[in-house]
Design an enzyme around this catalytic site. Structure first.
Site, short mmCIF file in Angstrom:
data_model
loop_
_atom_site.label_atom_id
_atom_site.label_comp_id
_atom_site.label_asym_id
_atom_site.label_seq_id
_atom_site.Cartn_x
_atom_site.Cartn_y
_atom_site.Cartn_z
N CYS A 80 -2.07 4.55 -5.34
CA CYS A 80 -2.88 3.50 -4.71
C CYS A 80 -2.32 2.09 -4.87
CB CYS A 80 -4.29 3.52 -5.30
SG CYS A 80 -4.32 3.00 -7.03
N GLN A 81 -1.24 1.92 -5.60
CA GLN A 81 -0.79 0.56 -5.94
C GLN A 81 -0.16 -0.16 -4.75
OE1 GLN A 81 -0.01 3.39 -7.50
NE2 GLN A 81 0.28 3.10 -9.70
#
Length: 429
Positions: A80-81
């Protein structure tokens, strides 16, 4: 996609291993020379095709082959970064991790699955901190542009009978021309079958979120918003415009259909009792001595002192890069983890000497979690990650440290099982 050591597969197989069949799996860690998770998958699932390459290098033709071979669902817990959509003229989002979401979109474009089940950390809904909710709105828009609707829910596993307080956001994505997609259209436009004047006056989006959606059916919630937190937003703009100007809110539950999303802060009913850490730990006679601390050993004694420091309250003076001095404060936590409560969230650093590691007192002795106990906290079978099939075709053991890393990255398979049970019902309507 992003298969890890097969948590989604285990969960869906436990839901119904004849209804769900996994044909392809992709697992690859670009930053690691050894592909341990991939090799565990090969050992555990010898009958499926394991694709051990960077997902970005999988050609569209491979996804088209999957479509031709009957693949009708994509699942995955994607990184998700680093979400950030670039301005016109650039190549989409920036960041080695964030860009992987677009590989899900590319696979969806080529395979055109009926469904996707995705999972991520709950902070995704408020990312980035400077423009909260923007990244999630971009994802909603991307699926909408492909003709999909979706619902989401942040689920704390311990609130639904599991032994770990692990909050993750799950997405149920479905193509609009599926029977469930058409039924959703009916529910949201016509409010479905009206059985009373109360139903007639109700909000169809709230009916879906509180009663009729997949998550409402399988993970019951209180039938009112928390603190009246309700918001809606129409995704009329293109993705770059949303990236630049999005100002909406995203709460822990919601639905997006035809470019309009409706979101509510919800709370579980509290009817399901969690399992406790004490219920899942191994009997004393089954735990190897290496997991215990020997207070007479200088090295172990130093580690015990380190744990006491890390778990205690502290105020530390620090200096920022620009020379600004400040005090970092950290509150204290219990000296060791309670066996009468569900566990804290397990991280990839589990088993190392740090504040997040589970630190147990069993009887009068201190110890760490065993790999089997870590697997149980994620609802994996005992010793699931003990062996792998290496590149030479040899079955070899996996290190304890890597097994803990796997479980820190994994999901609670019992939650996936419940999603799979409900999805089968919806798919059979």
């Amino acid at each position: 996609m992003f298969d890890g050591v097969g948590g989604f597969i285990i969960g869906l197989n436990n839901a119904d291993n004849t209804y769900y069949t996994t044909k392809y799996s992709n697992q690859y860690e670009p930053s690691r020379k050894a592909q341990d998770a991939f090799e565990v998958g090969k050992y555990r699932f010898p009958d499926m095709e394991h694709i051990g390459v960077d997902v970005a290098t999988i050609p569209d033709a491979k996804f088209e082959e999957m479509k031709d071979n009957g693949v009708n669902m994509i699942v995955g817990g994607f990184p998700c970064q680093d979400y950030s959509v670039a301005h016109t003229g650039a190549k989409g989002i920036q960041g080695k991790k964030g860009v992987l979401f677009w590989e899900i979109i590319r696979a969806t474009e080529n395979i055109r699955p009926k469904y996707l089940i995705l999972e991520n950390v709950d902070r995704l809904l408020k990312s980035p901190s400077s423009q909260r909710g923007r990244d999630f709105a971009i994802m909603l828009k991307a699926f909408n542009d492909l003709g999909y609707s979706l619902e989401w829910r942040v689920i704390n596993a311990a609130e639904y009978g599991e032994a770990q307080r692990r909050r993750r956001v799950f997405f149920y994505v479905y193509r609009n021309d599926t029977p469930w997609g058409k039924k959703t259209q009916e529910m949201l436009q016509d409010n479905g079958e009206v059985e009373s004047l109360e139903d007639l006056a109700s909000n169809p989006y709230e009916d879906y979120i509180f009663k009729k959606g997949l998550f409402a059916r399988q993970f019951p919630i209180k039938q009112e918003p928390v603190k009246n937190r309700v918001a809606e937003y129409t995704l009329d703009d293109d993705i770059v415009e949303i990236s630049d100007n999005f100002t909406g809110k995203v709460f822990n539950t919601g639905i997006m259909h035809n470019g309009h999303y409706y979101t509510i802060e919800t709370a579980p009913t509290g009817d399901e009792k969690p399992r406790t850490l004490g219920e899942i730990i191994q009997p004393v006679e089954d735990v190897d001595e290496k997991y215990y601390f020997d207070e007479s050993d200088p090295k172990d004694k130093a580690k015990l002192e380190k744990f006491a420091y890390l778990r205690g309250p502290k105020k530390i003076k620090r200096k920022s890069a620009d020379g600004h001095e400040y005090t970092y404060s950290e509150g204290g936590m219990s000296a060791y983890d309670s066996l009468d409560l569900p566990s804290r969230t397990m991280l990839t650093s589990e088993g190392t000497t740090n504040r997040s590691t589970h630190f147990l007192k069993v009887g009068e002795r201190y110890r760490l979690l065993t790999p089997i106990e870590a697997e149980r906290l994620q609802d994996f079978p005992d010793d699931w990650t003990k062996y792998k099939l290496n590149e030479k075709g040899e079955v070899v053991e996996v290190s304890d440290r890597m097994r803990m890393f796997f479980m820190g990255n994994a999901l609670v398979t019992g939650i996936v099982k419940r999603i799979g049970i409900e999805l089968k019902k919806l798919d059979s309507m």
